[in-house]
Design a protein around this motif. Structure first.
Motif, short mmCIF file in Angstrom:
data_model
loop_
_atom_site.label_atom_id
_atom_site.label_comp_id
_atom_site.label_asym_id
_atom_site.label_seq_id
_atom_site.Cartn_x
_atom_site.Cartn_y
_atom_site.Cartn_z
N CYS A 1 -0.32 10.27 3.52
CA CYS A 1 0.27 10.07 2.20
C CYS A 1 -0.37 8.86 1.54
O CYS A 1 -0.63 7.84 2.20
CB CYS A 1 1.78 9.84 2.30
N ALA A 2 -0.59 8.95 0.24
CA ALA A 2 -1.17 7.83 -0.49
C ALA A 2 -0.21 6.65 -0.58
O ALA A 2 -0.64 5.50 -0.69
CB ALA A 2 -1.57 8.29 -1.89
N PHE A 3 1.09 6.92 -0.52
CA PHE A 3 2.10 5.86 -0.65
C PHE A 3 1.88 4.79 0.42
O PHE A 3 1.71 5.09 1.60
CB PHE A 3 3.50 6.47 -0.50
N ARG A 4 1.91 3.51 -0.02
CA ARG A 4 1.77 2.40 0.92
C ARG A 4 3.03 1.53 0.98
O ARG A 4 3.55 1.31 2.05
CB ARG A 4 0.54 1.54 0.55
N GLU A 5 3.50 1.05 -0.15
CA GLU A 5 4.72 0.25 -0.13
C GLU A 5 5.33 0.17 -1.52
O GLU A 5 4.64 0.28 -2.53
CB GLU A 5 4.46 -1.17 0.39
N ARG A 6 6.64 -0.02 -1.52
CA ARG A 6 7.37 -0.18 -2.77
C ARG A 6 7.32 -1.65 -3.17
O ARG A 6 7.49 -2.54 -2.34
CB ARG A 6 8.81 0.26 -2.58
N VAL A 7 7.10 -1.90 -4.46
CA VAL A 7 7.00 -3.28 -4.93
C VAL A 7 7.92 -3.55 -6.12
O VAL A 7 7.80 -4.58 -6.77
CB VAL A 7 5.55 -3.64 -5.30
N GLY A 8 8.82 -2.66 -6.40
CA GLY A 8 9.75 -2.85 -7.50
C GLY A 8 10.66 -1.65 -7.65
O GLY A 8 10.56 -0.67 -6.90
N GLU A 9 11.55 -1.73 -8.60
CA GLU A 9 12.51 -0.65 -8.82
C GLU A 9 11.82 0.66 -9.11
O GLU A 9 12.21 1.72 -8.62
CB GLU A 9 13.44 -1.03 -9.98
#
Length: 217
Positions: free
Chosen positions: A56-64
């Motif tokens: 998956c391209a998703f790495r980390e959440r950095v905000g809402e």
């Protein structure tokens, strides 16, 4: 809808726009809380898929509404997996299946992403562009298996995803996975996805029903 804000060192910053759109029903609106809800769902789905070996391209959440992802160019094609006959299946191919009928096995199809409405496209066109059609099909079915197992007893009727290709030609799931790009049904039959928007339900009710998708996760 999402917006890529910047690209650096092979990563990009993505912001989710809390917009809901339906070409078929000619609706286009902003529903503020849907952005964070989509990212709540996507963050958890990406973790489940990664555990199962899906890149998956998703790495980390950095905000809402924002997250960091591995950047892969998006091809103008999406892959749709259908477990139940509905939507475009019964609209474009009337008489083949009753609306709402479970399909004997998942159906995978490809759509060309073009305004104003995506169009089904034959797989040989994709092969003519040297795209790994069989690998995309297999990966989409793996995504289907993982999501159905993870979300049970909720039912996934269908979903769409986009696969990008990295520099080595490997597949990466680069689109979000959320209620904005799938149909999910509660065991009681109620809708927990964008079909509510298509049916003209208020934004507050859409948010309330979308939150029910998290009850069993």
């Amino acid at each position: 809808m999402s917006l890529i804000l910047c690209i650096r060192d092979g990563l990009c910053l993505v912001r989710l726009i809390p917009s809901l759109r339906s070409f078929t029903y000619d609706r286009d609106e902003l529903v503020d809380e849907t952005g964070p809800l989509r990212l709540d769902f996507y963050e958890r789905a990406a973790a489940e898929l990664t555990k199962a070996g899906v890149e998956c391209a998703f790495r980390e959440r950095v905000g809402e509404n924002m997250y960091v992802a591995r950047y892969c160019p998006a091809p103008p094609f999406e892959v749709i997996v259908k477990n139940v006959a509905n939507g475009s299946t019964t609209r474009k191919y009337p008489g083949l299946f009753p609306d709402g009928q479970p399909l004997p096995r998942p159906v995978v199809k490809f759509d060309y992403r073009v305004d104003p409405e995506d169009q089904p496209i034959g797989e040989d066109y994709l092969r003519a562009l040297d795209l790994p059609v069989d690998a995309m099909r297999a990966q989409a079915l793996t995504v289907n298996d993982v999501l159905r197992s993870w979300l049970a007893p909720l039912e996934i009727w269908d979903f769409c995803v986009i696969f990008g290709l990295d520099a080595a030609g490997g597949l990466s799931l680069i689109s979000e996975v959320s209620q904005d790009c799938m149909r999910i049904r509660h065991p009681d039959g109620s809708r927990l996805d964008k079909d509510l928007f298509r049916d003209g339900v208020s934004g507050a009710e859409i948010v309330a029903q979308w939150k029910r998708a998290f009850d069993g996760i």
